[in-house]
Design an enzyme around this catalytic site. Structure first.
Site, PDB file in Angstrom:
ATOM      1  N   GLU A 169      -9.863   3.608  -5.500  1.00  0.00           N
ATOM      2  CA  GLU A 169      -9.605   4.938  -4.932  1.00  0.00           C
ATOM      3  C   GLU A 169      -8.527   5.714  -5.682  1.00  0.00           C
ATOM      4  OE1 GLU A 169      -8.881   3.900  -0.826  1.00  0.00           O
ATOM      5  OE2 GLU A 169     -11.009   4.145  -0.329  1.00  0.00           O
TER       6      GLU A 169
ATOM      7  N   HIS B 212      -2.865   3.747  -4.158  1.00  0.00           N
ATOM      8  CA  HIS B 212      -2.329   3.048  -2.985  1.00  0.00           C
ATOM      9  C   HIS B 212      -0.871   2.635  -3.202  1.00  0.00           C
ATOM     10  CE1 HIS B 212      -6.018   2.756  -0.558  1.00  0.00           C
ATOM     11  NE2 HIS B 212      -6.640   2.721  -1.725  1.00  0.00           N
TER      12      HIS B 212
ATOM     13  N   ASP C 156       0.864  -1.176   0.000  1.00  0.00           N
ATOM     14  CA  ASP C 156       0.000   0.000   0.000  1.00  0.00           C
ATOM     15  C   ASP C 156       0.902   1.228   0.000  1.00  0.00           C
ATOM     16  OD1 ASP C 156      -2.402   1.804   0.655  1.00  0.00           O
ATOM     17  OD2 ASP C 156      -3.276  -0.199   0.692  1.00  0.00           O
TER      18      ASP C 156
END
Length: 633
Positions: free
Chosen positions: A411, A340, A286
């Site tokens: 995202e 990420h 991440d």
């Protein structure tokens, strides 16, 4: 010649020396008495599911009898037969199996003593050498678990249960020669256990290694440690037919926000196997860290790991994958992209590869990502896709999983890409990145895409972009709330799906926000009852379809997600278990009833099994309720 004064002084010194020794002795005795009192108190408080239970230290205080299909606690006395709670639970009305088998079950109400070293394996039929090797090694783990349980009982015995029986386990695998868990693996099994003179015969038949391994797991749940006898006992006869409702039964662990040791991961895999979960979804990277050391891209860990000691080496990954295979579990490693990502990808310019990522640690972070630090791959740098090809190929080789893969894909910050590519709609860049990543995966997998390539649900999986994704090869892991229209839209569009609804199966919810004093993004806490009772394939199926159609959408299964922003080493077990066990029965058995009394009883027993394996599972209720369960229900 000594004077009288010298003699008196010498004698007084000897006297005070003796007094000092006496005082020290008294102090030592007092300390020993305090220690003994503290130890006695601790032992009296010990949970009976602990690896060193109460009976090891004292004469049994309680006995349990089966009355009206329930175990009732009584004070132990000469007038009442001595019986432990585990034995009463196993011999009374409930099956005490977890997850509950989906086929017919018949269990004896009598038990016989056994020992780990008297279990032997006889392979009647195996379709390949690889299956034979896996069966032998998995049976070795089964016996190791029994030995661990035996060692926990200590030396005290308060009753004699007779001579341990020999147990011969005969296994036939009549299907696939591939021991790996595949998307189409038949995990069904049958188990038949019966006495034959002084021997217990157990026949396990399956279509795959994984099915036979599940048979070993069920057999292990028919064995328990009787604390009063100081011996393992097993039911003397049983018949079980069983198969799972869903093929994908997963647990996600995030090891990027905080690092977890290999030992903790192996313990998690063992606990998963005890509950017949079959997919360890390893969220390995991440924006915060990249702890996975890859030979094909070593700079990612060099620049992205928290420290040299917070890295998973090649041998670490192989150890985890090997244990998982023997437990009937696939390891699904996810390297999240294109968002990420963080400092791990910032070395491109110095290596002559240009910018591999943009917006790395950009501030203010809340304008570019959901939590710091930010970072996003460069969708127009061809070196990014070359790197992804090498990364994907190495992951496939390490895990030996090539029919399913997870690309991540959630995202994305439109603002970040707009800042660097103002000539193109960021959503089109995202769609193009996904197509290019799929080509990288195809090259990495020998020229063919896996049967199922997973993406997280996101803006990309909403209309009008959802229609541009290939429904034949792409599956969606739906993390959004079950009440969100976009979650249902994915199912209605015909995509194969893995359910991970945030409102039911996110195990990190309910602990507040680490950034402020709010409840966070996903309160409240998801109780095991909430996890257990979530059945979106029934509760939310299209009204136009018949209720007889048990899977109207293309749902392959589900997964609980343990994100770790606020979880570190030492706290994993109690956060995940027994809630993940509740998910396991939902996905294996999918019984229509909710958290009924029988579910409480069986889950409490399963929790005790996990604790006996060294898993620090959280209690369901006060210990008094374990002793008097029907008084609490």
């Amino acid at each position: 010649m000594k004077t009288w004064g010298e003699a008196l002084g010498r004698g007084a010194g000897a006297h005070f020396s003796r007094v000092g020794r006496l005082r020290r002795a008294l102090l030592l005795l007092a300390a020993a008495a305090c220690t003994a009192a503290a130890l006695l108190y601790w032992r009296q408080q010990t949970d009976p599911s602990d690896r060193r239970p109460l009976h090891v230290y004292s004469v049994p205080q309680w006995t349990w009898i089966c009355r009206s299909d329930r175990c009732e606690r009584l004070l132990a006395s000469e007038s009442v037969p001595l019986q432990s709670l585990p034995t009463c639970n196993m011999l009374c009305a409930s099956t005490q199996l977890w997850p509950q088998p989906t086929g017919p079950v018949s269990l004896a109400t009598a038990a016989v003593p056994v020992r780990a070293d008297q279990y032997s394996l006889k392979i009647i039929y195996s379709p390949s050498r690889a299956v034979t090797e896996h069966l032998n090694d998995a049976f070795g783990l089964f016996k190791d678990d029994l030995r661990h349980l035996e060692r926990s009982h200590g030396d005290n015995r308060h009753m004699d249960v007779g001579t341990p029986r020999e147990v011969i386990v005969r296994v036939s695998v009549n299907g696939t020669a591939d021991p790996r868990l595949r998307l189409n693996t038949d995990e069904s099994y049958t188990l038949n256990m019966r006495p034959n003179g002084n021997i217990i015969l157990v026949d396990i038949s399956a279509q795959s290694f994984c099915g036979a391994r599940h048979g070993f797991e069920t057999m292990s749940q028919l064995i328990w440690l009787d604390p009063y006898a100081g011996s393992l006992l097993t039911l003397e006869a049983a018949n079980v037919q069983d198969k799972p409702r869903f093929h994908y039964r997963g647990l996600l662990l995030d090891t990027a926000r905080n690092y977890f040791s290999v030992k903790e991961i192996l313990r998690t895999i063992d606990a998963m196997a005890a509950c017949k979960l079959n997919t360890f979804h390893w969220h390995a990277s991440d924006s915060q860290s990249f702890p996975l050391k890859l030979n094909s891209a070593p700079r990612l860990a060099e620049h992205g790991a928290y420290s040299p000691g917070a890295i998973y080496t090649q041998e670490d990954v192989k150890t985890i994958v090997r244990r998982a295979k023997l437990r009937g579990i696939r390891v699904l490693i996810e390297v999240d992209a294109p968002a990420h990502v963080g400092r791990a990808w910032a070395w491109g310019p110095e290596a002559g590869l240009g910018h591999l990522a943009y917006c790395v640690e950009q501030t203010p972070w809340n304008s570019y990502c959901g939590e710091p630090p930010c970072g996003q791959l460069n969708p127009r740098n061809p070196h990014v896709y070359d790197l992804l090809t090498h990364i994907y190929a190495e992951i496939i080789k390490l895990t030996d999983v090539d029919d399913i893969f997870h690309l991540g894909g959630d995202e994305v910050s439109e603002r970040c890409w707009k800042q660097h590519f103002n000539d193109t709609d960021p959503m089109n860049l995202w769609l193009d990145f996904t197509r290019q990543a799929l080509k990288s995966l195809q090259r990495a997998n020998g020229g063919r895409l896996p049967e199922l390539t997973l993406l997280w649900s996101s803006r990309l999986t909403r209309s009008p972009y959802l229609e541009k994704l290939d429904v034949k090869n792409i599956g969606i892991q739906i993390w959004g709330s079950s009440s969100w229209p976009e979650s249902r839209a994915v199912l209605d569009a015909g995509f194969r799906s893995i359910i991970s609804h945030v409102d039911a199966w996110y195990l990190d919810c309910g602990f507040g926000s680490w950034r402020d004093s709010s409840d966070g993004h996903c309160g409240p806490y998801r109780s095991w009852q909430r996890v257990y009772e979530h059945r979106p394939w029934v509760d939310e199926q299209p009204a136009s379809l018949s209720s007889a159609d048990v899977n109207p959408w293309r749902i392959d299964g589900g997964a609980a997600c343990q994100w770790t922003e606020q979880l570190g080493p030492g706290g994993l077990d109690s956060r995940v278990w027994p809630r993940a066990a509740a998910l396991a029965e939902r996905l294996w058995s999918d019984r229509s009833e909710g958290a009924a009394a029988d579910v409480y009883l069986r889950l409490d027993t399963q929790r005790a099994r996990l604790v006996a394996k060294g898993v620090r599972a959280a209690p369901l209720w006060p210990q008094w309720c374990s002793h008097n369960p029907h008084a609490c229900l």
